[in-house]
Each structure stands twice: as C-alpha cells, then as structure tokens.
Design a protein around this motif. Structure first.
Motif, PDB file in Angstrom:
ATOM      1  N   ASN A 508      46.338  18.820  37.617  1.00  0.00           N
ATOM      2  CA  ASN A 508      44.933  19.061  37.978  1.00  0.00           C
ATOM      3  C   ASN A 508      44.253  17.736  38.314  1.00  0.00           C
ATOM      4  O   ASN A 508      43.912  16.958  37.440  1.00  0.00           O
ATOM      5  N   ASN A 509      44.064  17.473  39.606  1.00  0.00           N
ATOM      6  CA  ASN A 509      43.419  16.229  40.032  1.00  0.00           C
ATOM      7  C   ASN A 509      41.948  16.429  40.406  1.00  0.00           C
ATOM      8  O   ASN A 509      41.349  15.590  41.070  1.00  0.00           O
ATOM      9  N   VAL A 510      41.408  17.581  40.008  1.00  0.00           N
ATOM     10  CA  VAL A 510      40.020  17.858  40.372  1.00  0.00           C
ATOM     11  C   VAL A 510      39.089  17.055  39.459  1.00  0.00           C
ATOM     12  O   VAL A 510      39.251  17.053  38.240  1.00  0.00           O
ATOM     13  N   THR A 511      38.155  16.339  40.072  1.00  0.00           N
ATOM     14  CA  THR A 511      37.204  15.536  39.302  1.00  0.00           C
ATOM     15  C   THR A 511      36.424  16.434  38.359  1.00  0.00           C
ATOM     16  O   THR A 511      36.043  17.555  38.724  1.00  0.00           O
ATOM     17  N   GLU A 512      36.231  15.934  37.136  1.00  0.00           N
ATOM     18  CA  GLU A 512      35.615  16.773  36.103  1.00  0.00           C
ATOM     19  C   GLU A 512      34.217  17.259  36.461  1.00  0.00           C
ATOM     20  O   GLU A 512      33.761  18.277  35.967  1.00  0.00           O
ATOM     21  N   SER A 513      33.542  16.506  37.316  1.00  0.00           N
ATOM     22  CA  SER A 513      32.139  16.864  37.591  1.00  0.00           C
ATOM     23  C   SER A 513      31.963  17.913  38.695  1.00  0.00           C
ATOM     24  O   SER A 513      30.867  18.397  38.920  1.00  0.00           O
ATOM     25  N   VAL A 514      33.077  18.237  39.380  1.00  0.00           N
ATOM     26  CA  VAL A 514      32.927  19.153  40.519  1.00  0.00           C
ATOM     27  C   VAL A 514      32.521  20.551  40.069  1.00  0.00           C
ATOM     28  O   VAL A 514      33.139  21.144  39.193  1.00  0.00           O
ATOM     29  N   VAL A 515      31.457  21.038  40.685  1.00  0.00           N
ATOM     30  CA  VAL A 515      30.940  22.360  40.344  1.00  0.00           C
ATOM     31  C   VAL A 515      30.905  23.192  41.622  1.00  0.00           C
ATOM     32  O   VAL A 515      30.530  22.695  42.683  1.00  0.00           O
ATOM     33  N   VAL A 516      31.349  24.450  41.539  1.00  0.00           N
ATOM     34  CA  VAL A 516      31.289  25.318  42.715  1.00  0.00           C
ATOM     35  C   VAL A 516      30.473  26.561  42.388  1.00  0.00           C
ATOM     36  O   VAL A 516      30.328  26.933  41.223  1.00  0.00           O
ATOM     37  N   LYS A 517      29.935  27.162  43.475  1.00  0.00           N
ATOM     38  CA  LYS A 517      29.201  28.416  43.290  1.00  0.00           C
ATOM     39  C   LYS A 517      30.191  29.555  43.484  1.00  0.00           C
ATOM     40  O   LYS A 517      30.733  29.710  44.581  1.00  0.00           O
ATOM     41  N   ALA A 518      30.432  30.316  42.426  1.00  0.00           N
ATOM     42  CA  ALA A 518      31.441  31.373  42.541  1.00  0.00           C
ATOM     43  C   ALA A 518      31.172  32.493  41.551  1.00  0.00           C
ATOM     44  O   ALA A 518      30.412  32.339  40.591  1.00  0.00           O
ATOM     45  N   ILE A 519      31.810  33.639  41.831  1.00  0.00           N
ATOM     46  CA  ILE A 519      31.759  34.750  40.888  1.00  0.00           C
ATOM     47  C   ILE A 519      32.896  34.503  39.892  1.00  0.00           C
ATOM     48  O   ILE A 519      34.061  34.405  40.303  1.00  0.00           O
ATOM     49  N   PRO A 520      32.589  34.373  38.595  1.00  0.00           N
ATOM     50  CA  PRO A 520      33.597  33.944  37.611  1.00  0.00           C
ATOM     51  C   PRO A 520      34.889  34.772  37.631  1.00  0.00           C
ATOM     52  O   PRO A 520      35.986  34.204  37.626  1.00  0.00           O
ATOM     53  N   GLU A 521      34.750  36.115  37.689  1.00  0.00           N
ATOM     54  CA  GLU A 521      35.949  36.973  37.661  1.00  0.00           C
ATOM     55  C   GLU A 521      36.838  36.710  38.868  1.00  0.00           C
ATOM     56  O   GLU A 521      38.065  36.676  38.771  1.00  0.00           O
ATOM     57  N   TYR A 522      36.173  36.540  40.028  1.00  0.00           N
ATOM     58  CA  TYR A 522      36.930  36.319  41.253  1.00  0.00           C
ATOM     59  C   TYR A 522      37.660  34.992  41.182  1.00  0.00           C
ATOM     60  O   TYR A 522      38.845  34.890  41.507  1.00  0.00           O
ATOM     61  N   LEU A 523      36.917  33.963  40.743  1.00  0.00           N
ATOM     62  CA  LEU A 523      37.513  32.630  40.686  1.00  0.00           C
ATOM     63  C   LEU A 523      38.749  32.652  39.788  1.00  0.00           C
ATOM     64  O   LEU A 523      39.809  32.124  40.144  1.00  0.00           O
ATOM     65  N   GLU A 524      38.620  33.334  38.647  1.00  0.00           N
ATOM     66  CA  GLU A 524      39.730  33.404  37.699  1.00  0.00           C
ATOM     67  C   GLU A 524      40.936  34.082  38.353  1.00  0.00           C
ATOM     68  O   GLU A 524      42.061  33.599  38.275  1.00  0.00           O
ATOM     69  N   ASN A 525      40.662  35.175  39.044  1.00  0.00           N
ATOM     70  CA  ASN A 525      41.737  35.916  39.701  1.00  0.00           C
ATOM     71  C   ASN A 525      42.398  35.089  40.794  1.00  0.00           C
ATOM     72  O   ASN A 525      43.620  35.079  40.939  1.00  0.00           O
ATOM     73  N   ILE A 526      41.547  34.365  41.554  1.00  0.00           N
ATOM     74  CA  ILE A 526      42.067  33.548  42.653  1.00  0.00           C
ATOM     75  C   ILE A 526      42.995  32.458  42.106  1.00  0.00           C
ATOM     76  O   ILE A 526      44.125  32.289  42.574  1.00  0.00           O
ATOM     77  N   LEU A 527      42.509  31.746  41.065  1.00  0.00           N
ATOM     78  CA  LEU A 527      43.306  30.666  40.486  1.00  0.00           C
ATOM     79  C   LEU A 527      44.611  31.218  39.914  1.00  0.00           C
ATOM     80  O   LEU A 527      45.697  30.682  40.135  1.00  0.00           O
ATOM     81  N   ASN A 528      44.509  32.348  39.204  1.00  0.00           N
ATOM     82  CA  ASN A 528      45.667  33.006  38.616  1.00  0.00           C
ATOM     83  C   ASN A 528      46.699  33.328  39.694  1.00  0.00           C
ATOM     84  O   ASN A 528      47.889  33.041  39.547  1.00  0.00           O
ATOM     85  N   ASN A 529      46.194  33.864  40.793  1.00  0.00           N
ATOM     86  CA  ASN A 529      47.069  34.276  41.868  1.00  0.00           C
ATOM     87  C   ASN A 529      47.830  33.106  42.481  1.00  0.00           C
ATOM     88  O   ASN A 529      49.029  33.189  42.737  1.00  0.00           O
ATOM     89  N   PHE A 530      47.082  32.005  42.734  1.00  0.00           N
ATOM     90  CA  PHE A 530      47.750  30.873  43.382  1.00  0.00           C
ATOM     91  C   PHE A 530      48.745  30.175  42.452  1.00  0.00           C
ATOM     92  O   PHE A 530      49.802  29.740  42.896  1.00  0.00           O
TER      93      PHE A 530
END
Lengths: 629, 134
Positions: A508-530
């Motif tokens: 995980n090279n994502v900077t700790e401060s990065v914030v995105v606007k997203a629907i939590p359930e979707y984001l979780e599913n997307i990350l899980n899928n990839f």
C-alpha cells in the motif's frame, strides 16, 4: 403751438408798426420765418430774406411784383383767400404741394393774416410760408415705419412694451395678443405681475425690473406666463432702460412668444432621453465606431462588460485596448469590412479573448453608419454575450451523449437479462420435457437434480441482476469523505488469509492523507474485488504482488492497482472486460460478474475505470474518484 | 438411426450439454461425442486433429455466449482452417439479439460449411432434423 406763434407774430407786428420805415424794412428782412407783406393790389411790399430765399427769388425783382406775377397759377388760387383777408378774415393754415424746378416735391405750409396800419385800417395782407417738406417726409416715414414694425411684430410674434416716466405701461397689440387680452386692455403696474407664473417667473420679473430701474441694467430672459384664459406660455422678455440726463426715465422692451420652440425642444429632449435610456438599459452591448474603428459611443452595458466606470475610458479607442490575439484581428477585420464595403455583418458568432484572458462568445451585428450623402462615417455595433448559451449548448450536447450512452447501456442490460433468463427458462423447459417422457427411475432422479441446479442458477442470476439494478438506481446515495489508505488496509486485512495462502504480497503506497469521496459499501466491494482478482490471476511461477498508489489528475484522485499476474489480451477481450458473465481465463472461480459490478459501482460514484495489461507481465487498473461530484 | 462418426458439443452450460447428449443418444448412432466448455478448447482440439490427420467432427453444436472464446470467435477461426469436407455447424443459443442473427447470415455466406441456427430450448424434433452429416 400754432396759437402761440400767432400771438408772437401779432406782438411783433405791433412792435413793427411803431418803428420807423427803414428800421422796419431791416427788421422784416431779418425775420426768422418766411414772411411777405402785400398791399391790396397784391404787390409785395416787404419780404424777409427767408421768404425770398425759400422761393428762390432775387431781392430787387420781388418788391413791387404781384403775387400772380411771382407764383402764376398757384398765386391765382390764393386770390380769394387774400381778398377775404383784406376784409379782415384770417385764413386757415394750408399746405400746398408742388414740384420744384429740380422735380422734387416740395410741401409749403402757409397762412395769411390781414395787415393793419397804425389806425387799425387794413392796408394789405401778411403771407407766412414755411417749407414743411422735411416734416411731411418724416411723417410719412414714421407712418411707414409704424406699418413695418406692426408687420414685423406680427410675423415674428415679437411684441413690445414701454414703461414711461410716470410709470404708465404701454403694450403693443402683439404683446396683448400673446397675453390674450383685448386691444382695449390697459395694463397697470399692479396687474402685469399676475400674467407671470407664480414662483420663479414672477420673482425673476420683479428682480430684473428692479435692477433695470435702479441700476440701469438691461435684461433678456425666459419667463413662463399665464394668459388671460389660463393658457401657459413661454416668452423671452427683454428690457432696456431709457435715460435722460443720466437718470433712468423708463423702460422699453420686447416680448416674444417661444412656447412652440420650448415645446419642440422639450419634445426632442424627451426623445433624446428616451433613446439614451433605451440604449443604456438594453441588456446588450451597443457601440458606435468612427471610420478608424475607434469607439465614439458605448452604452452602459458595454462599459460594465469591460469593467469600466466612465465613457471617457473607452471613447476614442479601438478594440486593441480591450481584446487580444487572433480574436482582435478578426474584430478589426470585421470593423474595416463594414467601413470599407459599407455592408452590414449580422449575427456573427465570435469568441473574443479579453485582456484579462477571459473568453467570451458574442453574437455581433455591425451595421454601417451613413451620413446624408450615403457616405460611411462609422458603424453601429450590437453585441450579445452568448457565452452562457454556448456553455448550455455544450452541456446539452454532453447530456445527449450521456443519455444515448445510458440508453445503449440500458439496451445492453435488457439483452443480458433477456439472454440470461431465456437460458434458464430454456433449460427448465428442456428438462421438464425429459422428465415427462422419461421412464427410467434413475434417469428421472438425475433430471430432477439438474432441475434443482437450474433453479439455483436462476436464483443466483436474479440476485446478480438485482444487484445491478440496485447500483443503477441508487446513484443518489450520499458519498462520504473516506481515507483511502485506511480503507485499503482494512480490506487487505479481511483478505489476509487469502493473500497469505496464495503467497501474494500486498503493498500500500497510498499517502495516509489521501481522502476520496465515495460510498463506503461500494468502495469496500471495489477494493475487495481488485485484491481478489489480483490473487485469482496471479502468475504462480513468480512472487506475486498487488500494489496500490494514488496520483492526482484534474478533478480526479486516481487509484492505481497493479499486479504482476498473468495479464490479459486487451485486443481480444478489451471490449468485454467489464461485461456481465464474461470470463477470460480457465479459472473455476471466474463468474464474470466481479468486474461488471465494480465498474457499475465506480460509475455510480461519477468515476471511471481504465485497464492496462500485458499478457504474462501483469495488469494495472486505474480507478478515478471524482473530487467534485 | 443415423450413423455419425464424430460430434462436438461446444457449450459452457452443463445442463444444455446434458440435454443435447441425451437427445443425440436416442437419435444417432455415434461413438464419439465430445464436449468443450468454450470455443478456445474446441478450436485447439480441432487444430490438434488436423495436425494428426485425425477425424474432423461431422457435426458441431455451437453455443454463442461463452467465456474466453465465444461462438463467433470460434467460427472465425474455424472457417479459416484447411478443412475440405463440409462440416455441419449447428448454432444453438438462447440469444434473440439481431446482431447474432446477422453474424449467422454472415458466416453462412462466407463458408462452404453448413451453418444452421436454432434457439434454446433444444427439442428432440429439431435436433433430429439438424443432426445428419452434411
């Protein structure tokens, strides 16, 4: 005056009679009036030099000659008058006119008196002559002048007035006409003020009269008057003091009706005002340019558009002071086309770049401005800012594209459903037909099991379709600010067993401060899928990894998910990569639904997904999170 | 009973495969009926047969929607293989998309093989009609 003269002459004669003859002769000779004494025989006895000169006689001839000899026919006309004079009757004053040797008309006023001697006996007649030619001419001139004045005053509607030394006021008939009073009206000092409108006009009249009488100051000013019948008029009244021995003795002046002119002025002023108001308040830019394309008029809207306060900031300048680059060239070219060809350019759309870099799209008309001889003396320009309209057009085009894309997606989806359900229905139909005709007990059992399997498949399909519909219809779910790095770590933790078991390294090279606007359930599913995909399609012959990092692109936070797995031939499968029920590998877990869902969910959050892959090297997915909406 | 030497069934749906097999068993005399889960597996097998001078299937039942290589991708490769004999290809699908019908028309004209088109569910009568060597 004549009476006085008579007395004067009488006294003088009495005086004359009591003097000696030689002295008498001498005195008569010098009389200041033309006087002649004739005896009852009509012979001239005495005559003043004045008398002799006025008839151009010579002295010695005159004496002893008769009136008839001297005056001929004219003399004969006098005979009865002279004869009645000899009887003691004074003649009336008469004027005789005749033409002299030079052909000029001469007017002679004359009068005859009886000539008494010391004993009151009538011894002849006294003839008094006076050349009144000059007076008669003057009188005629005066009459003419009066007529002229009347005519002029009537034509020019200029009246006159006078205030004499006794403070009597005289108005000419034109003044009376202007004021609407009859010819017989006699103005008085008290009544005249009532003709001036109360307030400014009345006060002004009082002031100027006072100044003229006291200081001798003349005036010429505009006054509002009210006529006898209550009509309001505008006049110019002038006043000039009259002097005598340095004292103001009276005033004379003129009185001119200018109501028509004032009304006309007011009307044209009103029109001008209307036009100006119109031009200023039109919600479009209006300007006029001279033949050198310099602005000579600009309305308020035009000034405001360029952020200017005053007309002076724009007048006399061409567009080079406000516009830059290619758009300036185009504007000037248009200006000179109109000026040189005398042809209008109508509703031309042009985008101009202002000095401050702002781009504005106008719909501009430029029309040649002609003088009376049809020469082009400039141009009138009208510009309408259609930038908003342009933006809206763009937006509309974009919406049409989105709509048609959505429509296509909808059709595709309908096909998927149709195909999917048809497949299951077909299976049911086929199996049931078998079941009905099958005799063998074991085979019946077999077919029944298959029916159960088909039923499970149908249910699963329906579940998936339901999921798609849910994503597509819940696009208005509120998005939250989510820390991306934390979310990735959380999902990876949940999948830690899977990662560990398959020996896939998670980075995980994502900077700790990065914030995105997203629907939590979707984001979780997307990350899980990839992450799951990364594991599923790893290349087992090497150390596998799934690596996360973010970059910024305009309006988007981009999450890259890179693996060194088996990769995929995008030329062959690119178009179907995110399709429903598409699988591309010999992998028992592949159901062809994961990426389809993932893409739908990313799109539902106004994002997008891209894929880069090379067979045998690895795959990188780029997920675009929209920062704005 | 019709005698057929070799039949291929290319379909990823086990139930359809079961159905076709069951019908075939009752209408043809064929010792060699092979099944493939997608186009790729089938085309590889055919290429292998060609290399080894084996027996090319006389009849192929072909599904369209399949993973990895779908029916039409298979068809594209198949018609370009050096096969002189006429093979009967029966496209069996639940798709009613016009695009698929167009594709069928297209391939029918492009090849000397016989290409037929039938919608699922498979029916005994229909299968009987289209199950004979070309």
């Amino acid at each position: 005056m004549l009476k006085n003269q008579h007395n004067l002459v009488g006294n003088f004669l009495t005086m004359l009679n009591s003097t000696k003859s030689s002295v008498r002769d001498y005195l008569i000779k010098q009389l200041p009036t033309a006087t002649a004494f004739i005896n009852t025989r009509f012979e001239v006895v005495h005559a003043s030099d004045q008398w002799i000169d006025s008839f151009e006689f010579s002295a010695p001839e005159v004496f002893g000659a008769t009136i008839f000899e001297l005056f001929g026919e004219t003399g004969e006309r006098w005979r009865p008058i002279l004869e009645s004079c000899f009887k003691g009757t004074c003649s009336k004053q008469n004027i005789d006119s005749y033409f002299n040797d030079s052909g000029e008309e001469v007017h002679i006023q004359w009068r005859n008196l009886p000539w008494y001697d010391e004993n009151e006996n009538i011894v002849g007649a006294i003839i008094q002559n006076q050349d009144v030619t000059q007076r008669i001419v003057n009188e005629q001139k005066l009459v003419k002048l009066g007529a002229f004045l009347d005519e002029k005053s009537k034509t020019a509607k200029i009246g006159s007035w006078e205030l004499d030394i006794n403070r009597n006021i005289w108005w000419c008939s034109m003044t009376k006409e202007i004021l609407g009073v009859p010819e017989s009206y006699i103005p008085s000092q008290e009544s005249i003020l009532s003709f001036f409108k109360e307030g400014e006009s009345q006060q002004k009249m009082i002031k100027v009269t006072k100044l003229a009488l006291e200081k001798g100051k003349p005036w010429s000013d505009k006054f509002q008057i009210i006529t006898k019948n209550g009509e309001e008029k505008w006049v110019i009244c002038t006043g000039n003091p009259l002097y005598q021995n340095g004292e103001t003795t009276g005033l004379i002046g003129t009185f001119r009706d200018i109501t028509e002119k004032v009304n006309q002025d007011a009307k044209s002023k009103e029109k001008e005002h209307l036009l100006q108001t119109l031009i200023d308040h039109l919600p479009i830019n209006v300007f006029i340019k001279d033949t050198k394309a310099r602005k000579i008029l600009a309305n308020k809207h035009e000034l405001e558009f360029f952020g200017l306060q005053h007309e002076n900031q724009i007048l006399g300048k061409d567009d080079s002071h406000f516009i830059t680059g290619e758009s300036l060239k185009a504007c000037l070219a248009d200006d000179f086309y109109v000026i040189e060809k005398g042809k209008a350019i109508l509703k031309k759309e042009n985008t101009v770049v202002l000095n401050n870099g702002k781009e504005v799209t106008f719909s501009t008309s430029k029309i040649p401005l002609l003088d009376e001889d049809k020469n082009v003396i400039g141009l009138v320009g009208i510009s309408l800012d259609i930038s908003d309209q342009k933006v809206k057009e763009e937006e509309l085009r974009r919406l049409i594209n989105v709509t048609s894309l959505q429509n296509k997606k909808l059709v595709d989806f309908a096909h998927i459903i149709s195909h999917n359900l048809r497949s299951h229905a077909a299976n049911f139909s086929m199996l049931l037909e078998f079941l009905v005709t099958e005799k063998d007990k074991d085979e019946k059992q077999n077919i029944t099991q298959m029916l159960v399997k088909a039923s499970d498949g149908l249910l699963e399909s329906l579940d998936n379709l339901n999921g798609v519909v849910a994503i597509s219809t819940n696009i208005n779910i509120d998005k939250k600010q989510i820390n991306l790095s934390k979310s990735i770590n959380k999902t990876a933790n949940q999948l830690s067993d899977l990662l560990l078991k398959n020996n896939v390294t998670f980075i995980n090279n994502v900077t700790e401060s990065v914030v995105v606007k997203a629907i939590p359930e979707y984001l979780e599913n997307i990350l899980n899928n990839f992450i799951t995909n990364g594991v599923k399609y790893r290349e087992s012959t090497r150390d596998s990894f799934v690596k996360f990092k973010t970059t910024k692109e305009e309006n988007y936070t981009v999450l890259s998910i890179e693996d060194n797995g088996i990769g995929i031939d995008l030329k062959k499968h690119g178009d179907k990569m995110f399709g429903m029920y598409k699988t591309f590998h010999h992998n028992e877990d592949a159901k062809g639904i994961g990426l389809f869902f993932t893409k739908k969910q990313i799109e539902a959050m106004n994002g997008k997904v891209e894929v880069y892959s090379e067979v045998g090297v690895g795959t990188t997915f780029k997920i675009y999170f929209n920062d704005k909406s | 009973m019709t005698k057929v030497n070799s039949i291929f069934i290319v379909d990823d749906d086990p139930i359809t495969v079961f159905g076709i097999r069951k019908i075939l068993n009752s209408i043809v005399d064929c010792n060699q009926i092979e099944t493939f889960g997608n186009g790729k597996l089938a085309i590889d097998a055919i290429k292998n047969i060609l290399e080894n001078n084996g027996e090319i299937p006389e009849i192929i039942f072909l599904d369209i929607n399949m993973p990895i290589m779908d029916g039409w991708q298979f068809m594209e490769e198949f018609i370009n293989l050096p096969i002189e004999m006429r093979v009967r290809i029966n496209v069996i699908t639940s798709s009613i998309a016009t695009a698929d019908l167009d594709n069928w028309e297209n391939y029918r004209k492009k090849t000397h093989h016989i290409v037929d088109y039938a919608n699922k569910p498979v029916k005994r009568s229909e299968i009987t009609k289209i199950t004979k060597p070309a």
